[in-house]
Write an enzyme that holds these catalytic residues in place. Structure first.
Site, PDB file in Angstrom:
ATOM      1  CG  ASN A  38      -2.024   0.921   1.147  1.00 31.31           C
ATOM      2  OD1 ASN A  38      -2.235   1.439   0.090  1.00 31.31           O
ATOM      3  ND2 ASN A  38      -2.912   0.811   2.120  1.00 31.31           N
ATOM      4  CG  HIS A 123     -12.168  -3.231  10.174  1.00 35.42           C
ATOM      5  ND1 HIS A 123     -11.299  -2.669   9.556  1.00 35.42           N
ATOM      6  CD2 HIS A 123     -11.662  -4.646  10.558  1.00 35.42           C
ATOM      7  CE1 HIS A 123     -10.090  -3.248   9.407  1.00 35.42           C
ATOM      8  NE2 HIS A 123     -10.353  -4.468  10.155  1.00 35.42           N
ATOM      9  NE  ARG A 148     -10.170  -2.467  13.230  1.00 35.57           N
ATOM     10  CZ  ARG A 148      -9.228  -1.879  12.452  1.00 35.57           C
ATOM     11  NH1 ARG A 148      -8.379  -2.425  12.114  1.00 35.57           N
ATOM     12  NH2 ARG A 148      -9.555  -0.808  11.718  1.00 35.57           N
ATOM     13  CE1 TYR A 160      -5.976   1.870  10.732  1.00 31.33           C
ATOM     14  CE2 TYR A 160      -6.801   0.916  12.555  1.00 31.33           C
ATOM     15  CZ  TYR A 160      -6.569   0.979  11.412  1.00 31.33           C
ATOM     16  OH  TYR A 160      -6.648  -0.245  10.477  1.00 31.33           O
ATOM     17  CG  ASP A 210      -5.217  -1.827  14.424  1.00 32.53           C
ATOM     18  OD1 ASP A 210      -4.102  -1.658  15.180  1.00 32.53           O
ATOM     19  OD2 ASP A 210      -5.148  -1.921  13.280  1.00 32.53           O
ATOM     20  CG  HIS A 212      -2.588   1.619  12.742  1.00 33.79           C
ATOM     21  ND1 HIS A 212      -1.930   2.640  12.003  1.00 33.79           N
ATOM     22  CD2 HIS A 212      -3.282   0.996  11.807  1.00 33.79           C
ATOM     23  CE1 HIS A 212      -2.058   2.272  10.787  1.00 33.79           C
ATOM     24  NE2 HIS A 212      -2.839   1.188  10.623  1.00 33.79           N
ATOM     25  CD  GLU A 236      -4.499  -4.786  14.390  1.00 32.78           C
ATOM     26  OE1 GLU A 236      -5.707  -5.260  14.672  1.00 32.78           O
ATOM     27  OE2 GLU A 236      -3.925  -4.486  13.394  1.00 32.78           O
ATOM     28  CD  GLU A 262      -1.458  -3.855  10.254  1.00 31.35           C
ATOM     29  OE1 GLU A 262      -2.696  -4.217  10.901  1.00 31.35           O
ATOM     30  OE2 GLU A 262      -1.276  -2.667  10.144  1.00 31.35           O
ATOM     31  NE  ARG A 283      -3.052  -7.460  12.938  1.00 29.29           N
ATOM     32  CZ  ARG A 283      -4.104  -7.630  12.063  1.00 29.29           C
ATOM     33  NH1 ARG A 283      -4.687  -8.699  12.084  1.00 29.29           N
ATOM     34  NH2 ARG A 283      -4.254  -6.543  10.999  1.00 29.29           N
ATOM     35  CG  HIS A 312      -2.668  -6.960   7.445  1.00 27.14           C
ATOM     36  ND1 HIS A 312      -1.993  -6.518   6.733  1.00 27.14           N
ATOM     37  CD2 HIS A 312      -3.793  -5.925   7.824  1.00 27.14           C
ATOM     38  CE1 HIS A 312      -2.301  -5.282   6.602  1.00 27.14           C
ATOM     39  NE2 HIS A 312      -3.539  -4.932   7.185  1.00 27.14           N
ATOM     40  CG  ASP A 316      -3.921  -2.286   2.557  1.00 27.68           C
ATOM     41  OD1 ASP A 316      -4.766  -1.965   3.077  1.00 27.68           O
ATOM     42  OD2 ASP A 316      -2.781  -2.732   2.617  1.00 27.68           O
ATOM     43  CD  GLU A 339      -7.625  -6.677   9.236  1.00 23.54           C
ATOM     44  OE1 GLU A 339      -6.391  -6.919   9.254  1.00 23.54           O
ATOM     45  OE2 GLU A 339      -7.953  -5.517   9.348  1.00 23.54           O
ATOM     46  CD1 TRP A 402      -2.243   8.046   9.986  1.00 27.23           C
ATOM     47  CD2 TRP A 402      -1.889   5.937   9.250  1.00 27.23           C
ATOM     48  NE1 TRP A 402      -3.413   7.382   9.619  1.00 27.23           N
ATOM     49  CE2 TRP A 402      -3.221   6.239   9.003  1.00 27.23           C
ATOM     50  CE3 TRP A 402      -1.375   4.544   8.619  1.00 27.23           C
ATOM     51  CZ2 TRP A 402      -4.109   5.208   8.616  1.00 27.23           C
ATOM     52  CZ3 TRP A 402      -2.372   3.805   8.128  1.00 27.23           C
ATOM     53  CH2 TRP A 402      -3.809   4.075   8.051  1.00 27.23           C
TER      54      TRP A 402
HETATM   55  C1  CS2 Z   1      -4.905  -2.129   9.457  1.00 24.36           C
HETATM   56  C2  CS2 Z   1      -4.795  -1.728   8.229  1.00 24.36           C
HETATM   57  O1  CS2 Z   1      -6.360  -3.651   9.008  1.00 24.36           O
HETATM   58  C3  CS2 Z   1      -5.737  -3.370   9.886  1.00 24.36           C
HETATM   59  O2  CS2 Z   1      -5.462  -3.974  10.901  1.00 24.36           O
HETATM   60  O3  CS2 Z   1      -3.814  -1.790  10.700  1.00 24.36           O
HETATM   61  O4  CS2 Z   1      -5.923  -0.995   7.735  1.00 24.36           O
HETATM   62  C4  CS2 Z   1      -3.558  -0.821   7.746  1.00 24.36           C
HETATM   63  O5  CS2 Z   1      -3.501   0.278   8.210  1.00 24.36           O
HETATM   64  C5  CS2 Z   1      -3.398  -1.061   6.355  1.00 24.36           C
HETATM   65  O6  CS2 Z   1      -3.390  -2.193   5.745  1.00 24.36           O
HETATM   66  C6  CS2 Z   1      -2.223  -0.265   5.585  1.00 24.36           C
HETATM   67  O7  CS2 Z   1      -2.062  -0.479   4.555  1.00 24.36           O
HETATM   68 MG    MG Z   2      -3.890  -2.993  12.327  1.00 24.17          MG
END
Ligand code: CS2
Ligand code: MG
Length: 402
Positions: A38, A123, A148, A160, A210, A212, A236, A262, A283, A312, A316, A339, A402
């Protein structure tokens, strides 16, 4: 002996950008692999096109392990997301070919089913708490056994995981969107909505969250301790994982389970997290951690330390990765959860996948190979569009994770 005759790299944006590798053998068998990273898609496409495709031509497609060693050890400049994603695509395409040649779905080549289906989480999110609660209810009504939960922090944009359209898509702008971040506001707010979810819907389903990568270890410890009564399935990415040792500090303070991986791309990136039992779920995925061959190795190491899998599966990661993940998930003994965010309608027009969803579980296709078709002609309708993930800045203007 069958030989690799052709390897083609496709870059298209049906709903979002995906990079896809297709390998064709001298017997006319094709296999596909996902090569999507991504926001850095063209780097992998070029790594494949310029540096791996010439090495593939003429090689024996049946020698998957040897190919993996050749591309990994033979590169000298090892590891890193671009290299590992490119290797993943080759490895996945070769497993697809092996399944087709054997006339078996890939999970049969991995030892067959260890379970009937693969439990997934999706999600739920909201711009505020009532919207989040409505969304959680929607997923429970759809039959999900695990959800989630993420909500926007009041008065601070940029939290996020909050969905705007039908599918959550953080990579939405042609240059990185800059989003504000306030750790104290998040730490004060997030536990309250996780509690609200449990108050409203009880404990009859798994609840995930998450972070993040946004907290320091001691902040993550405080968060985990604060939400223990919510009995999360996991928190997470509580803190960035470059320093694997830092998870020990979180561990010493809380029984909230931890999921990481991930963004990690090799067994060496998760080695201490696993062998020191610093996490509960790993993950790593087929597409970013070296394909089915390497992921199996990571999951087997994890099994020795009672660490379960939780791959993960964001938008993407293409439907090829999802299908490959389900073949791995259904076969490994230490599966935890998968996920499953789903994909845009345009994505499904290009990738025709035999994976099915029912009652909170995914099931693999019974077709030989991975069970996914890539429609090159449909893909040509969706030319590549550059998109970046956002960047976070603290309220004083400095860059945050991020
Ligand atoms: C993430 C993703 O799915 C998740 O848990 O953290 O949304 C992640 O931000 C993206 O795959 C980044 O490309
Ligand atoms: Mg994540």
């Amino acid at each position: 002996m069958s030989k690799i005759e052709r390897a083609e790299v496709f870059v298209a944006s049906p709903g979002r950008t995906f990079v896809t590798l297709r390998i064709t053998t001298s017997d006319g068998v094709t296999g596909i692999g996902d090569a999507t990273l991504n926001g850095r898609e063209l780097a992998v496409a070029s790594y494949l096109q310029e540096h791996l495709v010439p090495l593939l031509i003429g090689k024996d497609p049946a020698r998957i392990e040897d190919m993996w060693q050749y591309l990994y050890r033979g590169a000298y400049w090892r590891r890193g997301p671009v290299t590992m994603t490119a290797i993943s695509a080759v490895d996945t395409a070769l497993w697809d070919i092996k399944g087709k040649v054997a006339g078996l779905p890939v999970y049969q080549l991995l030892g067959g089913r260890s379970r009937d289906g693969v439990m997934v989480y999706s999600h739920a999110s909201g711009a505020d708490v009532p919207a989040l609660l409505d969304d959680v209810e929607r997923f429970l009504d759809l039959g999900y056994k695990a959800v989630r939960a993420q909500a926007a922090v009041p008065d601070v944009g940029g939290s996020y995981g909050v969905r705007k359209g039908k599918v959550y898509e953080p990579a939405a702008t042609s240059l990185p969107d800059e989003q504000p971040w306030d750790t104290e506001a998040y730490l004060g707010f997030a536990p309250t909505y996780l509690e609200a979810v449990r108050e409203q819907f009880g404990f009859g389903f798994h609840l995930l969250h998450d972070i993040h990568h946004r907290l320091t270890p001691i902040e993550a410890a405080r968060f985990g301790k604060r939400v223990e009564d919510c009995r999360l399935f996991w928190m997470e990415d509580p803190t960035p994982a470059e320093n694997q040792e830092s998870f020990r500090l979180i561990r010493q303070h809380t029984t909230t389970p931890i999921a990481v991986g991930e963004a990690l791309t090799s067994i060496w990136d998760v080695q201490h997290l696993i062998t020191e039992q610093l996490i509960d779920y790993v993950r790593t995925t087929v597409v970013h951690a070296g394909g089915i061959t390497h992921l199996r190795r990571i999951f087997d190491l994890a099994a020795l330390y009672q660490v379960r899998t939780g791959s993960h599966g964001a938008t993407d990661l293409s439907p090829i990765t999802l299908a490959a993940a389900v073949h791995v998930d259904i076969s490994v003994p230490n599966f935890g959860i998968q996920e499953y965010m789903g994909h845009a309608d345009e994505t499904a027009e290009v990738f025709r996948s035999g994976v099915t969803f029912s009652d909170g579980m995914l099931y693999p296709s019974e077709e030989p190979g991975l069970g996914v078709e890539y429609d090159e002609k449909e893909a040509a309708r969706f030319p590549y569009e550059a998109r970046y993930l956002p960047v976070a800045r603290r309220l004083d203007g400095s860059v945050h994770d991020w």
